[in-house]
Each structure stands twice: as C-alpha cells, then as structure tokens.
Design an enzyme around this catalytic site. Structure first.
Site, PDB file in Angstrom:
ATOM      1  N   ARG A  67       0.793  -1.219   0.000  1.00 25.92           N
ATOM      2  CA  ARG A  67       0.000   0.000   0.000  1.00 25.92           C
ATOM      3  C   ARG A  67       0.829   1.275   0.000  1.00 25.92           C
ATOM      4  O   ARG A  67       0.523   2.219  -0.728  1.00 25.92           O
ATOM      5  CB  ARG A  67      -0.968   0.034   1.195  1.00 25.92           C
ATOM      6  N   LYS A  97      26.902  -4.201  -4.437  1.00 26.64           N
ATOM      7  CA  LYS A  97      28.362  -4.164  -4.613  1.00 26.64           C
ATOM      8  C   LYS A  97      29.066  -3.489  -3.441  1.00 26.64           C
ATOM      9  O   LYS A  97      30.273  -3.297  -3.453  1.00 26.64           O
ATOM     10  CB  LYS A  97      28.693  -3.409  -5.901  1.00 26.64           C
ATOM     11  N   ARG A 118      11.703   4.022   2.343  1.00 31.15           N
ATOM     12  CA  ARG A 118      11.334   3.026   3.360  1.00 31.15           C
ATOM     13  C   ARG A 118      12.575   2.211   3.649  1.00 31.15           C
ATOM     14  O   ARG A 118      13.259   1.737   2.742  1.00 31.15           O
ATOM     15  CB  ARG A 118      10.214   2.119   2.875  1.00 31.15           C
ATOM     16  N   HIS A 147       5.878   6.082  10.890  1.00 34.03           N
ATOM     17  CA  HIS A 147       5.287   5.911   9.565  1.00 34.03           C
ATOM     18  C   HIS A 147       4.316   7.072   9.379  1.00 34.03           C
ATOM     19  O   HIS A 147       3.091   6.892   9.402  1.00 34.03           O
ATOM     20  CB  HIS A 147       4.553   4.560   9.517  1.00 34.03           C
TER      21      HIS A 147
HETATM   22  C1  NCD Z   1       2.566  -1.315   7.682  1.00 33.96           C
HETATM   23  C2  NCD Z   1       4.030  -1.006   7.614  1.00 33.96           C
HETATM   24  O1  NCD Z   1       4.759  -1.457   6.722  1.00 33.96           O
HETATM   25  O2  NCD Z   1       4.444  -0.279   8.487  1.00 33.96           O
HETATM   26  N1  NCD Z   1       1.915  -1.336   6.462  1.00 33.96           N
HETATM   27  C3  NCD Z   1       1.740  -0.210   5.714  1.00 33.96           C
HETATM   28  O3  NCD Z   1       2.664   0.522   5.462  1.00 33.96           O
HETATM   29  N2  NCD Z   1       0.505   0.086   5.259  1.00 33.96           N
HETATM   30  C4  NCD Z   1       2.197  -2.437   8.544  1.00 33.96           C
HETATM   31  C5  NCD Z   1       2.902  -3.750   8.482  1.00 33.96           C
HETATM   32  O4  NCD Z   1       3.940  -3.955   7.905  1.00 33.96           O
HETATM   33  O5  NCD Z   1       2.383  -4.665   9.123  1.00 33.96           O
END
Ligand code: NCD
Length: 322
Positions: A67, A97, A118, A147
């Site tokens: 998502r 590398k 991320r 997040h």
């Molecule tokens: C979450 C995450 O990756 O922090 N999902 C998300 O980004 N919608 C939750 C999870 O990984 O369980």
C-alpha cells in the site's frame, strides 16, 4: 534537505523533509486535509492533473510494501509527475556491490525532486534527509520508528467518519511494540482534545516505551491492558495490527501469532457508529467474515485515503499547491 531537517512544518510544506509527526501541529494537519477532497476529485478523473508536471520522485524501498509503495506511486502519477522506483535496492542497485547508504542517497537525489524512503532502520529517513543536499526526503516507514504518512491518512479516515478529532476513544489492538503505524498515529491523536487511547496487546509486546513517555508528557489519557473486552464496547475506532515477525525472534513470534483475532463476536460488541481499521497487511488477525461489515474500512476508504492524503502531501512539498 540537510539545512532544515527535520524542520517544523509551520504552515509551509514546500521543500521540507517529512520525517516525523513531531514536525506537525494541528494547524498543519488542517492545511493538509483541506486539500484532500480536491485530490480525490483529481484521482477519480480519467486524466491525471499537471500539479507536479515535470517532477520526478524516487521511491527507494529497502523493505517490502504494497500500500505505501502503491499509493505513493499512484499519487505522483495522479499529480502529473513521474517516479523512479527502486524496490529492494539491496538486490537491484549498487548496494549489492557495497555502495554505502550515503552514496546511494547522493546518487538518487541527483535524478529527482524528492525521495520517498522506506528502510528497516529507525532514524534512516532522518539520516537520509541530512545526506540529501538538494531534495526533500519523505519517510515511508523507518524500522520500528515512525510511519508518518500512514498515520496522517489514517487520521484523515477517522476525521472523515466522525467529523471531528476531539473526544474520541481509539483502541489499538495487537502487537504494539514493533508497530510504527501505532507509534505515529498515537503521536498524532495526542494533539487533539479529549482523546482517549487504549492499548490492548499480548503482555510481551505492549506499547513502545518512548511513545508511552511521549503520551504521558502530553497528559493524554491512556490505558494499557490485555483484555479487549474491557474497552471494546466504548471504542469509536478499533485499530488492529499485525505481528511484525521481521522485527522479533522466532520464539517470541510463535508465542504471539494467532493469539488475538477479530471476528464477528468482537464486532457484535462494538458500537454501531464505530470503525475498524488496519494499515494492512493482515495475517489472520481480522477474519474475512468482518470484511463486509460497514464498520470495516481497512479494505476500502482507509486504502483509498492513503493515496489522496499522499497526493496532498507531495503536491505541497513539491510546491504544486499552496
Ligand atoms: C505497515 C508497515 O509497513 O508499516 N503497512 C503499511 O505501510 N501500510 C504495517 C505492516 O507492515 O504490518
């Protein structure tokens, strides 16, 4: 960007790194949310807009994602921009590398107008923001840290439903210790009046102590417990979380997985005017029998709002709207 990371938003998102909810005030959230309906209209039109036409956003994802990745990618395209998508750079970039994180960030910033990152390490987004000299960095999840864009879009979903963010009772349910979306949403909710938060978890994986301290300092009413029955009848929002297997030992995982499940029985104890949320992915903690209940928003508005809120954020950060 290194000169102002992570600066307070202070009513002006343009060029700012988006690393933590600590950068936001309720006024900033109001400004952001005010543009979401417009973003929804754009997303539902046949043609994308030209709000950030000519801009390129790098999506650099060291961790799997459906998502967050999908909605950022969609959001940029709906705004008329383009993406460079680097999924799993540990396997598909020069990271294999031995390229350092510093060099990877410096490289990709040379190609784009913003980086969405991320990464499995707490603090990685802040680190990247310090390294990137010319473009803003948006945190799409840093390990068990924060997040922010998930929390902002979840907050929008809550406000859309209840038409307020005050005096609500939000119950977080599941594995909380390693769940960054819980950390971020709790920090956000703490900004609003009369909010009650209950944290219901197996004893081994309760609330992150940093967040507990944060909420206590802000004098937010919180309860930490192990039995959902004690609070479920009073919940406006039930926010469920997955066991974050990747951040714990196999032994701990086996103790917790499958120990909490939301099914019709729990649903029957909830108020008619309440909602069930989950950032997803779910792995058994909400049964499919709950999915068609009107209170279940995790497969519908919660996902869709994720795109619209990210559209508004990107449009502001890249200066496409003011
Ligand atoms: C979450 C995450 O990756 O922090 N999902 C998300 O980004 N919608 C939750 C999870 O990984 O369980």
């Amino acid at each position: 960007m290194n000169n102002k990371s992570p600066g307070k938003i202070n009513g002006d998102f343009k060029g700012k790194d988006i690393i933590s909810l600590d950068q936001f005030t309720p006024k900033d959230i109001k400004i952001l949310f005010s543009k979401v309906p417009q973003m929804r209209t754009i997303a539902l039109k046949a043609k994308p807009s030209e709000i950030i036409a000519g801009k390129i956003v790098v999506l650099l994802f060291y961790e799997p994602s459906s998502r967050t990745f999908g909605s950022f990618s969609t959001a940029v395209k709906q705004l008329g921009g383009q993406t460079v998508e680097i999924l799993n750079p540990q396997q598909f970039s020069s990271v294999v590398k031995g390229e350092t994180f510093e060099d990877t960030i410096r490289t990709f910033e040379a190609y784009c107008d913003a980086i969405v990152l991320r990464h499995p390490e707490v603090g990685s987004a802040e680190k990247a923001a310090k390294i990137a000299k010319f473009v803003p960095v948006i945190n799409a999840g840093d390990g068990i840290g924060e997040h922010p864009t998930q929390a902002l879009s979840d907050l929008y979903t809550i406000e859309e439903k209840f038409k307020t963010l005050n005096n609500l009772h939000v119950v977080f349910f599941g594995e909380l210790a390693h769940y960054r979306s819980v950390n971020s949403l709790a920090k956000l909710l703490a900004m609003f009046k009369g909010i009650k938060m209950s944290f219901v978890s197996p004893p081994q994986v309760g609330l992150n102590p940093n967040i507990r301290e944060y909420l206590q300092k802000k004098k937010v009413k919180i309860r930490e417990l192990h039995d959902l029955d004690e609070v479920i009848g009073d919940a406006d929002v039930l926010s469920v979380s997955r066991v974050k297997k990747e951040f714990m030992s196999e032994a701990l995982y086996r103790k917790i997985q499958g120990k909490y499940v939301v099914g019709k029985k729990i649903l029957s104890k909830m108020k008619p005017n309440s909602i069930i949320m989950h950032p997803l992915p779910r792995v058994g903690e909400i049964l499919p029998e709950v999915d068609d209940d009107p209170r279940a928003v995790y497969l519908t508005t919660q996902i869709r709002n994720g795109t619209y809120v990210r559209m508004a954020l990107i449009a502001f950060v890249l200066g496409g709207i003011r």
